[in-house]
Design a protein around this motif. Structure first.
Motif, short mmCIF file in Angstrom:
data_model
loop_
_atom_site.label_atom_id
_atom_site.label_comp_id
_atom_site.label_asym_id
_atom_site.label_seq_id
_atom_site.Cartn_x
_atom_site.Cartn_y
_atom_site.Cartn_z
N GLU A 50 1.83 -25.44 3.38
CA GLU A 50 1.10 -24.22 3.06
C GLU A 50 2.07 -23.05 3.19
O GLU A 50 2.90 -23.02 4.10
CB GLU A 50 -0.07 -23.98 4.01
N ALA A 51 1.97 -22.10 2.28
CA ALA A 51 2.85 -20.92 2.35
C ALA A 51 2.18 -19.77 1.62
O ALA A 51 1.24 -19.95 0.85
CB ALA A 51 4.21 -21.23 1.71
N VAL A 52 2.67 -18.58 1.88
CA VAL A 52 2.21 -17.41 1.14
C VAL A 52 3.40 -16.80 0.41
O VAL A 52 4.54 -16.84 0.88
CB VAL A 52 1.55 -16.35 2.05
N TYR A 53 3.11 -16.26 -0.77
CA TYR A 53 4.16 -15.63 -1.57
C TYR A 53 3.77 -14.18 -1.86
O TYR A 53 2.73 -13.91 -2.45
CB TYR A 53 4.37 -16.36 -2.89
N PRO A 54 4.58 -13.21 -1.38
CA PRO A 54 4.27 -11.79 -1.60
C PRO A 54 4.57 -11.38 -3.03
O PRO A 54 5.61 -11.73 -3.59
CB PRO A 54 5.20 -11.06 -0.62
N ARG A 55 3.67 -10.58 -3.58
CA ARG A 55 3.88 -10.04 -4.93
C ARG A 55 3.54 -8.56 -4.93
O ARG A 55 2.85 -8.06 -4.04
CB ARG A 55 3.02 -10.77 -5.96
N ILE A 56 4.03 -7.86 -5.96
CA ILE A 56 3.80 -6.43 -6.08
C ILE A 56 3.22 -6.15 -7.47
O ILE A 56 3.79 -6.56 -8.48
CB ILE A 56 5.09 -5.63 -5.87
#
Length: 448
Positions: A50-56
């Motif tokens: 499981e992971a999170v990916y930051p986006r803008i």
């Protein structure tokens, strides 16, 4: 990261490779669940990582995607039978993306199955798969092969990492995040405005509405270092500042080159320096408070400049400044000496309702367009010695506490002269009282 030979990996080693690659690609909060590698398939809950990916977003709001990842290390192609567990976990747990990382390739039937699943079920999450050739391409990207693309990717990772750290409770971590942001701008010119925007945002809002003195100093130094030639960093050009509402302490932007700036509602504490600064476009200071001295000596305002409703609690100097567009000081209060010596106003200059509690010094000013000083309170002396007005000047309804001097030098001696539309009423020692002629022969007294 070198390109691995996946055939030499066992299942756990491939999962570890997948975890490390995700980390290098900018994923955060990576949780490696090792149930399957211990022979307990149910232990991984249908996903290995499981992971999170930051986006803008385009408007620069930040959000995080939650990714569920299944690592498939098979000697042969991966069949459809090996896919449903991850899909079920993603659907049940509200993932944003379900990703298969495959050391070989998915079978055609597996790809068809994923396509039909997306078409028929219309899940709330996206389905992706990275096969061997994709993994090799991502390894190259993470290593910096193809410098332009890799540099952009690296800049985005560092930028996002810095944004995350700026929310940390520890001030030292936040200071490090600001330095990390600065490094992004140093290495990638096209990121500089975005970096400055985030630095300004931090100066406006701090951490949960509070900003400590140390990180404020670090953030302000970034501005000084890259906008002023006296700073320690490389120059960043074409920068716009949005510092509306910020509390700035001993800000020094001497000879800074700024495209535009919004200081609306700012509080300036400590000696503030804008000497020689160039504003290429709007310079907005409306409603700002200057607790201590501020100097705009020799500043150049190429666009509109607005200082409406400002409070200057200590001395202020605009000496030798040049205002090339409309300038507005309406309703501002000058509590100490206000210096406008040899200031040039190329366009309309407005001081309606301003209050000068101490001496208002305008000697040698040059006004090339109309000047409006209606309803101004000069509570002590107002000096316009050697002033030059090329157009209409209006001092209607002014209050002058002591003197109002419009003397000019002629053959080594000073003699009184008045702006157009005024006539001399009374002259005393160091005193010139003037009135503005009204229609029908009446006069309006503005000083004595």
């Amino acid at each position: 990261m070198d390109a691995p030979i996946f055939s030499t990996f066992d299942a756990e080693e491939f999962e570890k490779f997948c975890r490390d690659l995700l980390s290098r690609l900018g994923f955060q909060q990576i949780n490696w669940r090792k149930g399957a590698t211990r022979g307990v398939n149910a232990g991984d809950g249908g996903r290995d990582i499981e992971a999170v990916y930051p986006r803008i977003d385009p408007d620069r709001d930040q959000f995080f995607e939650r990714w569920f990842v299944e690592c498939k290390h098979h000697a042969k192609t991966v069949s459809r039978a090996h896919l449903d567990e991850l899909l079920a976990a993603a659907e049940a747990n509200g993932a944003d993306v379900a990703l298969f990382m495959v050391s070989g390739n998915l079978s055609n039937s597996a790809k068809d199955h994923l396509e039909q699943y997306a078409k028929n079920r219309k899940p709330a999450f996206r389905i992706k798969y990275w096969e061997r050739h994709d993994l090799y391409a991502l390894i190259e990207r993470s290593n910096g092969v193809g410098q332009a693309t890799a540099m952009q990717a690296t800049s985005e990772m560092r930028f996002i990492d810095a944004l995350i750290q700026l929310n940390h409770e520890n001030a030292n971590v936040r200071a490090g995040a600001l330095s990390l942001l600065e490094s992004v701008g140093d290495t990638t010119a096209e990121w500089r405005q975005r970096v400055i925007d985030r630095v300004c945002h931090y100066l406006r809002h701090g951490n949960h509405g509070h900003i400590d003195d140390e990180t404020r100093k670090v953030a302000q130094k970034i501005l000084t270092d890259h906008l002023s030639p006296y700073g320690e960093g490389s120059p960043w050009s074409g920068i716009r500042l949005d510092l509306a509402g910020a509390h700035l302490v001993s800000l020094d932007l001497t000879k800074a080159d700024i495209m535009a700036a919004d200081f609306t509602g700012c509080r300036f504490t400590g000696a503030t320096h804008f000497n020689g600064v160039r504003f290429g476009d709007d310079a907005m200071f409306d409603g700002s408070t200057f607790d201590d001295g501020v100097a705009f000596h020799g500043a150049n305002f190429e666009g509109p400049a607005s200082f409406q409703r400002c409070s200057f609690h200590d001395h202020v100097s605009f000496s030798h400044a040049r205002f090339q567009s409309m300038t507005d000081f309406s309703d501002s209060v000058f509590s100490c000496i206000a210096g406008f010596s040899s200031t040039a106003f190329d366009n309309l200059a407005v001081f309606i309702g301003a209050v000068f509690k101490k001496d208002a010094l305008f000697p040698g000013i040059r006004v090339r367009n109309d000047a409006i000083f209606t309803d101004v309170r000069f509570e002590t002396e107002a000096c316009f010695e050697l002033a030059k007005f090329d157009a209409v000047v209006n001092f209607g309804n002014c209050h002058v506490g002591i003197d109002m001097d419009f003397s000019v030098e002629l053959n080594g001696l000073y003699s009184p002269t008045l702006p157009p539309g005024f006539r001399l009423v009374h002259k005393g020692f160091l005193e010139v009282a003037v009135v503005k002629e009204r229609r029908r022969g009446r006069a309006e007294r503005i000083g004595s």
